[in-house]
Design a protein around this motif. Structure first.
Motif, short mmCIF file in Angstrom:
data_model
loop_
_atom_site.label_atom_id
_atom_site.label_comp_id
_atom_site.label_asym_id
_atom_site.label_seq_id
_atom_site.Cartn_x
_atom_site.Cartn_y
_atom_site.Cartn_z
N PRO A 349 -103.23 51.78 92.69
CA PRO A 349 -102.14 51.47 93.62
C PRO A 349 -101.84 52.59 94.61
O PRO A 349 -101.16 52.35 95.60
N THR A 350 -102.36 53.79 94.35
CA THR A 350 -102.11 54.89 95.30
C THR A 350 -103.20 55.01 96.34
O THR A 350 -103.16 55.89 97.18
N ASN A 351 -104.18 54.12 96.32
CA ASN A 351 -105.30 54.26 97.24
C ASN A 351 -105.66 52.91 97.85
O ASN A 351 -106.81 52.55 97.93
N THR A 352 -104.68 52.16 98.30
CA THR A 352 -104.97 50.84 98.86
C THR A 352 -105.03 50.85 100.37
O THR A 352 -105.33 49.85 100.98
N SER A 353 -104.74 51.95 101.00
CA SER A 353 -104.87 52.01 102.46
C SER A 353 -106.23 52.55 102.82
O SER A 353 -106.93 53.13 102.00
N THR A 354 -106.62 52.37 104.06
CA THR A 354 -107.92 52.83 104.51
C THR A 354 -107.86 54.31 104.87
O THR A 354 -106.79 54.91 105.01
N ASP A 355 -109.01 54.89 105.00
CA ASP A 355 -109.14 56.31 105.32
C ASP A 355 -108.73 56.53 106.78
O ASP A 355 -109.41 56.05 107.68
N GLY A 438 -98.33 50.05 100.06
CA GLY A 438 -98.44 50.47 98.68
C GLY A 438 -99.54 49.70 97.98
O GLY A 438 -100.66 49.57 98.49
N PRO A 439 -99.25 49.11 96.83
CA PRO A 439 -100.27 48.35 96.10
C PRO A 439 -100.48 46.92 96.62
O PRO A 439 -101.39 46.24 96.18
N PHE A 440 -99.62 46.51 97.58
CA PHE A 440 -99.79 45.18 98.16
C PHE A 440 -100.85 45.20 99.26
O PHE A 440 -100.99 46.21 99.98
N VAL A 483 -102.50 45.38 93.42
CA VAL A 483 -103.37 46.17 92.56
C VAL A 483 -102.51 46.94 91.57
O VAL A 483 -101.74 47.83 91.96
N PHE A 484 -102.63 46.57 90.30
CA PHE A 484 -101.92 47.29 89.24
C PHE A 484 -102.84 48.38 88.67
O PHE A 484 -103.89 48.07 88.11
N GLY A 485 -102.44 49.64 88.79
CA GLY A 485 -103.19 50.71 88.16
C GLY A 485 -102.74 50.88 86.73
O GLY A 485 -101.74 51.57 86.46
N ILE A 486 -103.41 50.29 85.77
CA ILE A 486 -102.98 50.35 84.37
C ILE A 486 -103.20 51.74 83.80
O ILE A 486 -102.33 52.31 83.14
N THR A 487 -104.37 52.31 84.03
CA THR A 487 -104.72 53.69 83.67
C THR A 487 -105.52 54.25 84.83
O THR A 487 -105.89 53.52 85.75
N PRO A 488 -105.84 55.52 84.83
CA PRO A 488 -106.67 56.05 85.92
C PRO A 488 -108.02 55.37 86.04
O PRO A 488 -108.65 55.42 87.10
N ASN A 489 -108.47 54.73 84.97
CA ASN A 489 -109.79 54.09 85.02
C ASN A 489 -109.73 52.57 84.83
O ASN A 489 -110.77 51.93 84.62
N LEU A 490 -108.56 51.97 84.91
CA LEU A 490 -108.44 50.53 84.71
C LEU A 490 -107.42 49.96 85.67
O LEU A 490 -106.31 50.50 85.80
#
Length: 632
Positions: A349-355, A438-440, A483-490
């Motif tokens: 959820p912290t990386n849903t925007s473009t570069d 955000g995550p949307f 986008v739900f970030g459940i863990t850093p890898n899920l």
């Protein structure tokens, strides 16, 4: 959908056969031309050397028709009786009954008995009704006895016969028949029963010509009243063509009857079938086969009319998928039924925007597909393979908004069930935009395609029937997810979306055998599909590479697009309109997917995946996909 790619290869394998839908059945009513032995079982007529109680030297046209069309047929579905009139004949107070051969059913009583036994038809069934000739044999005898009233007897005889045949046809429609084959009559004056003198020839032709002029008018009226499609097979012109060009049709004798010619009747089946006529009025089995081939080509050609627009819709959706793939890569999130990793960054959820460093980028993307559609009612299915390639660019207007434009080429080839093919070549242009908060995320796109089609289906005598219509297609799509970030890898990503497509064809006229060509009006095929899904994705770093895997489950549903229709006519029977109704997608079906992505370098990403539909009534598909993407 997949991410933006330099190259994508997709293979689609059907999980159901192309004919798995409820198959059409064939039912036959009429006279000796369609009698497969019913009269013989009743009174022992006709005897050998007639073939197994048939009025020919072999099978008749309705027995050949199933093998040429895929229709289900058993001998018990033939209700025709030799000698049958279209109804009771009464002239000057004399009742001649309803069968030329005496105590046997007429066509009206064939239908009445079928009805009394609880008979009915499904909407997908095909019903044949061929009759009228026996009426005119009876009226010809009356004319011979009263030649002074020949004109009125012919006029009144045809009027009565057409009225009864129309009532018979209507009765079958009332029992559920929606597709009927009602052949007209060949020129009776050309048969050995009438061709022995100019006067007899003139009388026979007077009946059949008047009959064939009146029949289309009444069949058109029934279509207008009931919506049932009635294909009038032009046996009048078919017989005339065979007599004018016998060798083209495999005949050497088109005037005499085989049954009274020792060299023919005592010869082999091949010898017998060089004759057009088996006896004084009935065709040989070879001629019966020709009738069946023309009836089958007419039916198959009509039932394939919906394929081009359906294929155009698939091509437009393939191009839409390329636009969607591009947007998926831009926000690096699991969307719908796919997942992508972006340069080693997990799609949390912290990386849903473009570069923001990439203000502008160019890309090329493509896909290939193989698929199948089942026969559905009066619409033939098909198997197809296609490709779609797009080139585009997009710009980062704000940190949360990126938009772009793409142009593309789509190509698709379909092999139609029961014969024929359709090619669709499209040039497409689309615009799209991705917004994140955000995550949307929200994806929106719109596209236009200009399509050129090449249609081919089977003729009877060499060559094929062709048409090259043009058309346009439009689409609009909207997808939203979180986008739900459940863990850093899920991560878990639910999403939902709507997709609209409209594929239209301009009116066109086919070329080829004039007995089989159709004139088709403008048409448009629209769909609105909804979808919703949930995807789970994980990421794993191995050395310098990042691997991700995903699994998804969801559904698609048809929201609108039911019962779109367009009209056509056969060019040799332009008075009889036909209506094609597009088949509907099932109400809903499941989508399942799984795959893996690998970041090979910070710029190069590879992926592979599987996607399958389930519980889809018109056939399930399995998609095997592989992709490479390169970031510029």
């Amino acid at each position: 959908m997949r991410k933006a790619t330099l190259f994508a290869a997709t293979a689609m394998l059907t999980l159901s056969t192309a004919h798995a839908a409820a198959a059409q059945s064939l039912y036959a009513f009429g006279d000796s031309l369609s009698d497969n032995g019913n009269l013989f079982k009743l009174i022992g007529y006709p005897p050998p050397p007639y073939y197994q109680g048939h009025f020919s030297n072999g099978p008749i046209w309705v027995e050949y028709l199933p093998g040429l069309t895929g229709l289900n047929f058993t001998p018990g579905q033939d209700y025709a009786y030799g000698g049958a009139f279209t109804g009771n004949i009464t002239v000057d107070g004399v009742d001649y009954g309803n069968n030329l051969l005496g105590a046997a059913p007429g066509i009206n009583t064939e239908i009445a008995s079928f009805t009394a036994a609880g008979g009915h038809f499904n909407a997908s069934d095909v019903v044949t009704l061929w009759g009228g000739a026996n009426n005119y044999f009876q009226y010809a005898e009356i004319v011979e006895a009263d030649p002074a009233n020949a004109v009125s007897l012919v006029t009144n005889g045809v009027a009565s016969t057409i009225t009864q045949l129309t009532a018979d046809t209507h009765a079958l429609i009332n029992l559920g028949a929606r597709t009927l084959i009602v052949p007209n009559l060949p020129n009776l004056g050309s048969t050995p029963n009438f061709n022995t003198s100019a006067l007899a020839t003139e009388l026979g032709n007077a009946f059949s010509t008047a009959h064939d002029e009146a029949l289309p008018v009444q069949m058109a009226m029934l279509h207008g009243q009931t919506g049932a499609n009635i294909i009038v097979v032009n046996t009048q012109q078919l017989l005339a063509n065979a007599i004018a060009h016998p060798s083209a049709y495999g005949f050497t004798n088109v005037t005499d009857e085989c049954l009274t010619t020792p060299a023919c009747v005592n010869g082999s089946a091949a010898t017998q079938n060089t004759y057009l006529f088996w006896d004084d009025v009935h065709p040989t089995t070879h001629a019966q086969l020709l009738v069946a081939e023309y009836a089958a080509a007419s039916l198959n050609g009509f039932e394939a009319l919906s394929v081009p627009a359906r294929l155009g819709t698939s091509d437009q959706q393939n191009f839409d998928a390329l636009l969607s793939s591009r947007m998926d890569t831009l926000h690096a999130a699991g969307t719908g039924f796919t997942y992508n990793v972006d340069a080693g960054n997990f799609a949390g959820p912290t990386n849903t925007s473009t570069d923001p460093a990439q203000k502008f980028s160019l890309y090329i993307t493509g896909s290939g597909s193989f698929g199948a559609r089942n026969n559905q009612g009066a619409n033939l299915g098909y198997t197809d393979n296609g490709t779609a390639v797009a080139f585009g660019g997009d710009y980062q207007f704000t940190p949360t908004l990126r938009a772009g434009v793409a142009v593309g080429i789509t190509q698709d080839h379909a092999n139609v069930n029961e014969g024929g093919s359709v090619d669709d070549n499209g040039t497409n242009v689309g615009v799209y935009a991705l917004a994140t908060r955000g995550p949307f995320y929200t994806e929106i796109s719109g596209a236009f395609g200009s399509n050129t089609y090449k249609i081919k289906h089977n003729a009877v005598l060499g060559g094929n029937i062709y048409a090259k219509p043009k058309g346009d297609s439009y689409s609009a799509n909207l997808t939203a997810g979180y986008v739900f970030g459940i863990t850093p890898n899920l991560s878990l990503t639910p999403s939902a979306g709507l997709g609209y497509t409209n594929a239209g064809l301009n009116g066109y006229t086919e070329s080829g055998d004039p007995l089989l060509t159709q004139q088709v009006e403008n048409q448009g095929y629209q769909q609105v599909l909804g979808q919703a899904g949930l995807e789970a994705a994980t990421i794993l770093h191995i050395g310098g590479a990042a691997l991700s895997s995903y699994a998804s489950a969801g559904m698609q549903a048809r929201l609108t697009g039911a019962n779109s229709q367009f009209s056509s006519v056969f060019t040799d029977e332009p008075l009889v309109p036909l209506t094609t109704t597009y088949p509907m997608e099932p109400v809903a079906w499941a989508l399942l997917g799984a795959g893996i992505n690998a970041i090979i370098t910070p710029q190069l990403v590879g992926s592979a995946g599987l996607q399958a539909t389930a519980f889809k009534a018109n056939g399930n598909d399995l998609t095997v996909s592989g992709a490479l993407s390169y970031r510029f």
